[in-house]
Design an enzyme around this catalytic site. Structure first.
Site, PDB file in Angstrom:
ATOM      1  N   LYS A  17       0.935  -1.102  -0.212  1.00 17.66           N
ATOM      2  CA  LYS A  17       0.022  -0.180  -0.017  1.00 17.66           C
ATOM      3  C   LYS A  17       0.861   1.313  -0.026  1.00 17.66           C
ATOM      4  CE  LYS A  17      -2.717  -0.533   3.556  1.00 17.66           C
ATOM      5  NZ  LYS A  17      -2.521  -0.007   4.712  1.00 17.66           N
ATOM      6  N   ASP A  71       7.217   3.849   5.931  1.00 11.12           N
ATOM      7  CA  ASP A  71       6.341   4.294   4.509  1.00 11.12           C
ATOM      8  C   ASP A  71       6.670   5.579   4.089  1.00 11.12           C
ATOM      9  OD1 ASP A  71       5.024   1.998   3.743  1.00 11.12           O
ATOM     10  OD2 ASP A  71       3.540   2.081   5.150  1.00 11.12           O
ATOM     11  N   GLU A 148      -9.618  -0.889  14.466  1.00  9.25           N
ATOM     12  CA  GLU A 148      -8.843   0.528  14.631  1.00  9.25           C
ATOM     13  C   GLU A 148      -8.985   1.386  13.475  1.00  9.25           C
ATOM     14  OE1 GLU A 148      -7.202  -2.536  14.886  1.00  9.25           O
ATOM     15  OE2 GLU A 148      -5.607  -2.697  16.417  1.00  9.25           O
ATOM     16  N   THR A 190     -11.359  -9.649  -2.572  1.00 13.95           N
ATOM     17  CA  THR A 190     -11.416  -8.355  -2.964  1.00 13.95           C
ATOM     18  C   THR A 190     -12.957  -7.875  -2.947  1.00 13.95           C
ATOM     19  OG1 THR A 190      -9.580  -8.518  -4.480  1.00 13.95           O
ATOM     20  CG2 THR A 190     -11.111  -6.830  -4.812  1.00 13.95           C
ATOM     21  N   CYS A 402      26.582   6.040  11.551  1.00 14.86           N
ATOM     22  CA  CYS A 402      26.038   6.297  12.900  1.00 14.86           C
ATOM     23  C   CYS A 402      27.139   5.455  13.790  1.00 14.86           C
ATOM     24  CB  CYS A 402      24.717   6.038  13.163  1.00 14.86           C
ATOM     25  SG  CYS A 402      24.147   7.094  14.564  1.00 14.86           S
ATOM     26  N   GLY A 404      28.367   2.850  12.938  1.00 15.98           N
ATOM     27  CA  GLY A 404      29.351   2.343  12.118  1.00 15.98           C
ATOM     28  C   GLY A 404      30.509   3.253  11.975  1.00 15.98           C
ATOM     29  N   GLN A 406      30.982   5.269  14.926  1.00 17.50           N
ATOM     30  CA  GLN A 406      31.449   5.239  16.232  1.00 17.50           C
ATOM     31  C   GLN A 406      32.662   3.938  16.563  1.00 17.50           C
ATOM     32  OE1 GLN A 406      28.042   5.007  18.665  1.00 17.50           O
ATOM     33  NE2 GLN A 406      27.482   7.238  18.259  1.00 17.50           N
ATOM     34  N   HIS A 545      23.058   9.799   9.195  1.00 22.96           N
ATOM     35  CA  HIS A 545      22.066   8.747   8.626  1.00 22.96           C
ATOM     36  C   HIS A 545      21.886   9.272   7.171  1.00 22.96           C
ATOM     37  CE1 HIS A 545      21.350   5.697  11.578  1.00 22.96           C
ATOM     38  NE2 HIS A 545      21.374   6.799  12.527  1.00 22.96           N
ATOM     39  N   GLU A 547      21.436   7.666   4.522  1.00 18.89           N
ATOM     40  CA  GLU A 547      20.512   7.008   3.659  1.00 18.89           C
ATOM     41  C   GLU A 547      18.998   7.564   3.592  1.00 18.89           C
ATOM     42  OE1 GLU A 547      21.658   6.369   6.766  1.00 18.89           O
ATOM     43  OE2 GLU A 547      20.477   5.076   8.002  1.00 18.89           O
TER      44      GLU A 547
HETATM   45  N1  GLN Z   1      23.798   3.611  19.498  1.00 14.98           N
HETATM   46  C1  GLN Z   1      24.505   4.668  19.026  1.00 14.98           C
HETATM   47  C2  GLN Z   1      24.092   5.894  19.707  1.00 14.98           C
HETATM   48  O1  GLN Z   1      22.803   5.916  20.245  1.00 14.98           O
HETATM   49  C3  GLN Z   1      24.329   4.720  17.434  1.00 14.98           C
HETATM   50  C4  GLN Z   1      22.760   4.986  17.206  1.00 14.98           C
HETATM   51  C5  GLN Z   1      22.879   4.660  15.544  1.00 14.98           C
HETATM   52  O2  GLN Z   1      23.680   4.016  15.020  1.00 14.98           O
HETATM   53  N2  GLN Z   1      21.866   5.158  14.958  1.00 14.98           N
HETATM   54  O3  GLN Z   1      24.880   6.824  19.750  1.00 14.98           O
END
Ligand code: GLN
Length: 576
Positions: A17, A71, A148, A190, A402, A404, A406, A545, A547
């Site tokens: 959907k 979504d 709901e 349907t 993120c 990744g 740290q 992030h 992405e």
């Molecule tokens: N766990 C880490 C933090 O809270 C990284 C969070 C994440 O990767 N979105 O800082």
């Protein structure tokens, strides 16, 4: 006056959907209209922030810091436009707003009731999100007939009452199963879904028939006669290999023009699907040069299911970058636990570190790029750090997102700064070398607010170092902004709590790690946003992030850089 397209679901959920709604919005945009989307989730949670990704899929983060159903991510990827958090409506939000108002005495002694108070709140929120747009597509989560769901369908009727019916189109997304033993496509579920919608006082204008195969004429006629929907309104929506083909398929049935006609609108511009179609085709074109990417994460197994949905946006960001670069992206999901010392995969000989090294080589040697996405908690952390060591030492392109980033900083501190205890206090609160930590400025917040509400969420800008690899990538994509002060900034979405500890920056930089972007807070505290390694084909990570800012028509710069480097790595491997 804003017009509405209401998308509800019949038969069962999980049949696309969200993609159907996003496709309709994209089509209407192509006809020249300003469009946005609203997602209604009938659950009691206020937002998706606390939902388990393995059950509910990824938590999508909006530019203004909302933690929302995935979504909304599909919508943004299709319409190439940011969608704010107010466009996500849940039952939890509706009820808490009404109860809060009641406690404040705003209802002046009236009995606060489901109708009209709850339903009015729903309608008001829809109008707030709809402001400034010509057409709004509203997806109602779940399926018609769910308890709901009723409140929303009722409220939508109020929406109809406020605008003339010409301003609303109803599309019902259903599923037509083909039972194995008969091999025949069934329309009965349907028909029943249509009846349930009728009971709510709504007659669908369009039925989007999800199925493995396109619906044939016989079954179209069956639905037409049983459900009393004109043949024109019955639209085939067969399975596709890439979701980005859905709008083009809908257009083969002139869905856009049919919707415009029902809404009393005419096309403002002639759609041009050429570029879109080319990108969608590249995503599934296995004849293009292949780039093999390993995504190493923890949310990969839930019972018997591999729930790669938790990293949906990461996968799409790779696909977008691949489509623009003309390469075929082949993603493999690897469980970080498999790279840990107690892993069942360890063979029984030699020393542990040799074993890990062998295992890493064995499992990773065929990949052209390694990506570690965001994550929380201790699980799989040791395995991820081992994988990062492998990528760094073996010169394999690495993108860290993120967590990744740290963990890449922790890996660097341990192996190149001789800080063998380096860790994040998220995993070892008492670590001697808290390279990743809660900063003092956050401490107070956590003490006063508790665990929730303490994350850095949504858009933050970073000042990016001149000549850095990161800056070049953002500039190439036209996503770097020069401020009046002369600084160049890039903006990405965030969702995390811990930061790189400023106390270690000088030592890490001295050892060769480049911090190529910082967010400067109002109190002048600097938060590290990007790292990169010189002399490595591609070792880049970010606290953000990226992405969440990748769209089919506009890929995220770091993903483009990563995929390009992985492609070059693949070519070099072939030559060697
Ligand atoms: N766990 C880490 C933090 O809270 C990284 C969070 C994440 O990767 N979105 O800082």
């Amino acid at each position: 006056m804003t017009k509405f397209v209401i998308v509800s679901g019949g038969v069962m959920s999980g049949v696309g959907k969200g993609v159907a709604s996003a496709s309709i919005a994209k089509i209407l945009q192509e006809y020249g209209y300003s469009v946005t989307l609203i997602k209604i989730d009938p659950y009691i949670n206020s937002d998706a922030g606390t939902l388990r990704p393995t059950e509910h899929g990824e938590v999508w983060v909006t530019c203004d810091g909302g933690e929302i159903d995935q979504d909304l991510g599909t919508y943004e990827r299709f319409i190439n436009q940011a969608i704010p958090k107010k466009n996500s409506i849940t039952t939890g939000q509706i009820y808490s707003a009404v109860i809060e108002r009641e406690r404040r005495g705003d209802y002046l002694g009236a009995t606060v009731q489901f109708i009209p108070h709850i339903t009015n709140e729903i309608v008001d929120r829809i109008y707030q999100a709809a402001q400034d747009y010509e057409i709004v597509v509203i997806e109602i989560g779940g399926t018609v007939g769910d308890y709901e769901n009723g409140a929303y369908l009722y409220a939508i009727k109020n929406l109809c009452a406020k605008s003339s019916t010409q301003n609303i189109v109803h599309a019902l997304v259903t599923y037509l199963p083909v039972p194995q033993h008969t091999g025949e496509m069934k329309t009965k579920p349907t028909q029943q879904a249509v009846r349930l919608l009728n009971q709510e006082g709504i007659t669908p204008d369009f039925i989007l028939c999800r199925s493995e195969q396109p619906i044939d004429d016989i079954r179209r006629q069956k639905i037409e006669s049983f459900a009393r929907i004109g043949l024109d309104g019955i639209i085939a929506a067969p399975d596709v290999t890439s979701v980005y083909h859905v709008p083009v398929n809908f257009e083969q049935e002139q869905l856009g023009q049919k919707i415009l006609k029902t809404l009393g609108l005419s096309q403002k511009k002639t759609p041009d699907w050429q570029a879109w179609q080319k990108l969608a085709d590249s995503i599934i074109d296995t004849s293009l040069p292949k780039v093999k990417i390993a995504i190493v994460g923890k949310y990969l197994v839930s019972g018997d299911f591999s729930l790669t949905d938790s990293y949906l946006s990461v996968k799409h960001a790779l696909l977008h970058a691949g489509a623009h670069l003309g390469v075929y992206i082949d993603v493999t999901w690897l469980d970080a636990h498999d790279f840990e010392e107690n892993s069942k995969n360890l063979l029984s000989s030699s020393t542990t570190s040799d074993l890990i090294e062998n295992l890493l080589v064995e499992k990773l040697k065929n990949f052209d790029g390694i990506l570690i996405p965001g994550g929380f908690g201790a699980q799989g952390v040791d395995g991820k750090i081992n994988v990062i060591t492998y990528a760094r030492e073996h010169q394999v392109p690495y993108l860290g997102i993120c967590y990744g980033m740290q963990l890449a900083v922790i890996e660097y501190a341990r192996n190149l700064c001789n800080l063998i205890d380096a860790h994040t206090t998220e995993v070892v609160p008492s670590t001697i070398n808290p390279v990743v930590d809660i900063l003092p400025i956050q401490d107070n917040l956590i003490k006063t607010k508790g665990y929730g509400g303490t994350m850095r969420l949504g858009n933050y800008s970073a000042q990016v170092t001149a000549n850095s690899r990161v800056l070049k990538l953002y500039q190439a994509a036209n996503r770097a902004e020069k401020l009046a002060t002369g600084e160049v900034v890039v903006t990405e979405r965030h969702r995390h709590r811990y930061e790189i500890n400023p106390k270690y920056i000088a030592q890490l930089a001295q050892a060769g790690l480049i911090f190529s972007g910082v967010h400067v807070r109002e109190d002048d505290t600097k938060l590290m946003e990007f790292i990169e390694l010189p002399g490595h084909p591609f070792f880049v990570a970010t606290q953000a992030h990226p992405e969440f800012n990748s769209r089919l028509e506009s890929p995220a710069p770091l993903f483009t850089g990563f995929v390009q480097a992985a492609h070059e790595f693949a070519i070099k491997k072939l030559k060697d």
